[in-house]
Design an enzyme around this catalytic site. Structure first.
Site, PDB file in Angstrom:
ATOM      1  N   ASP A  83      26.782  54.702   8.721  1.00 41.90           N
ATOM      2  CA  ASP A  83      27.277  54.395   9.931  1.00 41.90           C
ATOM      3  C   ASP A  83      27.671  55.520  10.842  1.00 41.90           C
ATOM      4  OD1 ASP A  83      29.520  54.195   8.189  1.00 41.90           O
ATOM      5  OD2 ASP A  83      30.516  53.008  10.005  1.00 41.90           O
ATOM      6  N   GLU A 178      31.852  52.675   7.180  1.00 42.83           N
ATOM      7  CA  GLU A 178      33.036  53.450   6.872  1.00 42.83           C
ATOM      8  C   GLU A 178      33.851  53.652   8.233  1.00 42.83           C
ATOM      9  OE1 GLU A 178      35.326  57.525   6.572  1.00 42.83           O
ATOM     10  OE2 GLU A 178      33.845  57.070   8.120  1.00 42.83           O
TER      11      GLU A 178
END
Length: 413
Positions: A83, A178
């Site tokens: 991400d 994350e």
């Protein structure tokens, strides 16, 4: 050793897939578009010859590179996240490639006069003569952490193509979310099956980190009273003004832009309010656990002092711990840091061993039983329009992964 164009093409393919995560969605992953890159990676890992390629229901990708040794060595892992940060747009990323950079200003966007300048970002001057990938000034780049993903895939591919390089069993994992603090929440350490791992999620070349902040998020809610301003004397309580007093009651120099190294801070990152109600959102950070606890206590004390002064419950502080300093878990197994440091030195890279002023999946993974120091991925200026990565740094990070795999094969004979 690593083909420059090959790693460049792979990186650009990954960053042009939008994977921005969402801090306000409790789902895993927090955005459906993270599956787009996950599916690409699954196909690619199978194509290069990785084994046990698995994409689970929460968007975690795991895969195995089997050992090519005839004796047992520890199984190690490498981890990166797919991400990108919600701090800045990750949609329609248009990478720009600057060949043979000469220390000049880089025009990111002519129309909006957005310039990446070494006068402000002096780290650029380290990379004269190299190839730098930048944004077009309207999005982030996504080197955090698609550079890490690129390096891990490229290293695995190289090891598969060069069986003369000896290595033990290697596990890799790419995590979602994350950037919103959840990257390790659904990570199955037992399934991963490694004795230790490395996150490829650091910044400039040479970084090697096994300390990080203790971290918490704080929500401060101030409740006021609205009455007609013409008749407000002694009656109105303006929550925005109380919020301002709360802000200034915290140490004025303990903020991100005035701290460095091991210095902690209070960071006000969002404010929303009117006369009746104002909400302040903070992140609280400190490497030292005792100082971290004192920071949280100070916020509660300030609220109590205000409420006592006004003789009513005007301020409510809610604090939630996010992650802790992994140093506690890494120190007993410092050989895993020593191995990475030796490999960097062997490759002519100066190790920069310092504390992370932030956190990685590795900090949470270390507390889940998977010791996990952090290695550079090569990028700079994460989470914004001025993000860039030198291609040569990604190549070196890939060589570090390969070097660690090879060194373990001889250290544990």
């Amino acid at each position: 050793m690593i083909e420059k164009q090959h790693i460049t093409d792979r990186f650009i393919k990954y960053v042009t897939i939008d994977t921005e995560s969402d801090p306000n969605n409790p789902a895993f992953p927090s955005t459906e578009k993270q599956w787009d890159l996950a599916n690409v990676l699954v196909d690619e890992l199978k194509q290069i010859g990785m084994k046990e390629v698995d994409l689970d229901a929460n968007c975690y990708i795991m895969a195995t590179l089997p050992s090519n040794l005839d004796y047992e060595v520890p199984t190690i892992g490498f981890v990166a996240h797919i991400d990108t940060s919600p701090d800045f747009s990750g949609k329609n990323v248009k990478p720009q490639i600057v060949e043979n950079y000469q220390g000049n200003n880089i025009i990111l966007n002519v129309e909006e006069n957005i310039v990446l300048s070494p006068d402000y970002f002096d780290d650029l001057l380290q990379y004269k003569g190299q190839t730098i990938i930048t944004t077009d000034g309207t999005t982030l780049l996504g080197a955090d952490d698609k550079a890490g993903v690129t390096e891990i895939v490229t290293a695995m591919e190289y090891l598969i193509q060069h069986p003369e390089i000896k290595h033990g069993k290697i596990r890799i994992c790419f995590t979602p979310d994350e950037e919103v603090g959840k990257g390790a929440h659904m990570f199955d350490v037992d399934k991963f099956g490694a004795e230790w791992a490395y996150t490829m999620d650091g910044s400039q070349i040479g970084e090697l980190e096994y300390e990080n902040f203790n971290a918490a998020g704080a929500i401060v809610t101030i409740t006021g009273k609205i009455v007609h301003p013409g008749y407000a004397k002694g009656k109105m309580i303006n929550s925005m003004l109380i919020a301002n007093e709360f802000i200034t009651a915290l140490p004025t120099n303990e903020i991100p832009q005035r701290t460095e190294g091991y210095e902690g801070f209070f960071h006000l990152h969002d404010i929303n309010g009117n006369v009746e109600k104002t909400v302040l959102e903070y992140i609280v950070r400190d490497h030292d656990l005792d100082l971290f606890e004192k920071r949280k206590s100070l916020m509660h004390k300030i609220a109590l002092d205000f409420n006592t002064r006004y003789n009513q419950d005007l301020i409510e502080v809610k604090i939630k711990d996010q992650y802790f300093n992994m140093k506690e878990k890494i120190t007993p197994v410092m050989h895993i840091v020593d191995i990475a440091e030796e490999v960097m030195t062997d490759l002519g890279i100066t190790p920069l061993i310092k504390a992370i002023r932030g956190g990685t999946d590795g900090s949470q993974l270390s507390f889940k039983g998977l010791p996990c120091p952090n290695i550079f991925a090569g990028g700079h200026n994460f989470h914004g329009r001025y993000e860039y990565v030198p291609v040569e740094s990604m190549m070196k990070a890939t060589e570090v992964i390969i070097g660690i795999a090879e060194k373990i094969s001889v250290k544990f004979v």
